[in-house]
Design an enzyme around this catalytic site. Sequence first.
Site, short mmCIF file in Angstrom:
data_model
loop_
_atom_site.label_atom_id
_atom_site.label_comp_id
_atom_site.label_asym_id
_atom_site.label_seq_id
_atom_site.Cartn_x
_atom_site.Cartn_y
_atom_site.Cartn_z
N HIS A 243 0.80 -1.23 0.00
CA HIS A 243 0.00 0.00 0.00
C HIS A 243 0.84 1.28 0.00
O HIS A 243 0.41 2.28 -0.60
CB HIS A 243 -0.97 -0.01 1.18
CG HIS A 243 -2.09 -1.00 0.98
ND1 HIS A 243 -3.21 -0.72 0.23
CD2 HIS A 243 -2.25 -2.27 1.42
CE1 HIS A 243 -4.01 -1.77 0.22
NE2 HIS A 243 -3.45 -2.73 0.94
N GLU A 273 -8.92 4.69 -6.87
CA GLU A 273 -7.98 5.00 -7.95
C GLU A 273 -8.68 5.73 -9.11
O GLU A 273 -8.13 5.82 -10.21
CB GLU A 273 -7.32 3.72 -8.47
CG GLU A 273 -8.24 2.72 -9.15
CD GLU A 273 -8.87 1.73 -8.17
OE1 GLU A 273 -9.25 0.64 -8.62
OE2 GLU A 273 -8.98 2.06 -6.97
#
Length: 363
Positions: A243, A273
Amino acid sequence: MQWRVPMNGEQTAQDYEAARLAALVEYHILDTPQDPLFDEIVELAAIICQAPIAVINFIDRNRQWFKAVKGLSVRETPLDISICSHAILQPGLFVVSDTTQDERFTCNPLVTGEPFVRFYAGALLKSHDGHPLGTLCVLDEKPRELNDQQRFALQALANQVMAHMELMRSHREQKRLIAELENARREMASLAATDVLTGLLNRRALERRLRNTLASIKRGASPAAIVMIDIDNFKHINDNYGHPVGDRVIKRFAQRCRSIIRQADVLARWGGEEFMLLMPHTSVDEAYQAANRLRDKLARQPLVADIAEPLYVTASMGICSLKEANSLQERLHVVDQLLYQAKDQGRDCIVLEKSLPHIERSA
């Protein structure tokens, strides 16, 4: 000056003077312009005490400064010739009936020369926490006394000086607090409208901008274009690189998007995203040119280069128009569907509204 320091067991004369000067600074009174209210107080003091000279003065580190003065043509004097510097060492009203008979003042230039002061009476100006700041004083060229009524009135006027200064201090503090609250409000508003990771607008803020843009279009402004952008295979990046790298990708992708848009364009992180770009006064074809520039940049330069293998990403994009006849929710639904069609075509694609066969795919 030799201070009569309060017997608190610890405080030195130097400490007390530093605290006194700090209290004086707190009032922001030194070197300020004349004020009619203070001018009226010295006039009244002169009338009540039947004195040709009246002064509101403050004792600074090396000088005596006059906020208001009647009967003198100067605004400050050196501290070493100040009678008031002695007055603030004493509690209550300080009266010198005849300066020529007081060894502290017989050689003072104000006594031996102009204005030949013979009589002095000064009422303390004390800060809210008890520090002596200066005096309201009256002076005469002949020896004399004040009667009880004049003594009371002089101290009462000194109290009014400090009451007005306290009011001014409170107003400054209020303005400071209001300014702090306004800054905090703006900061909170900014935080509420900003995506923490990228610094872009968040979804809620962009929806507001979209509504405002659509309202402008309905009033006659040129149509706009909406571009929805999604980083391809982002889960794969998180799963394989972790991450922290995924966050770097998001941040750098946002920077890459910023590099291809105009100042008038509005870029936001839509969620995860996904990004959304609002391009005012722009056709779908013009928006396509900007989207294609982004795709080319992504292909030429890795988003993350300081890892074992430089990380390149691609993006899928859908583009639709925003026109007078549209509703915002319908447009958001359309651009979302266009984005998913781009993904269905294999990703790294741009799909334009009403041009579904016109699918662009990188080589």
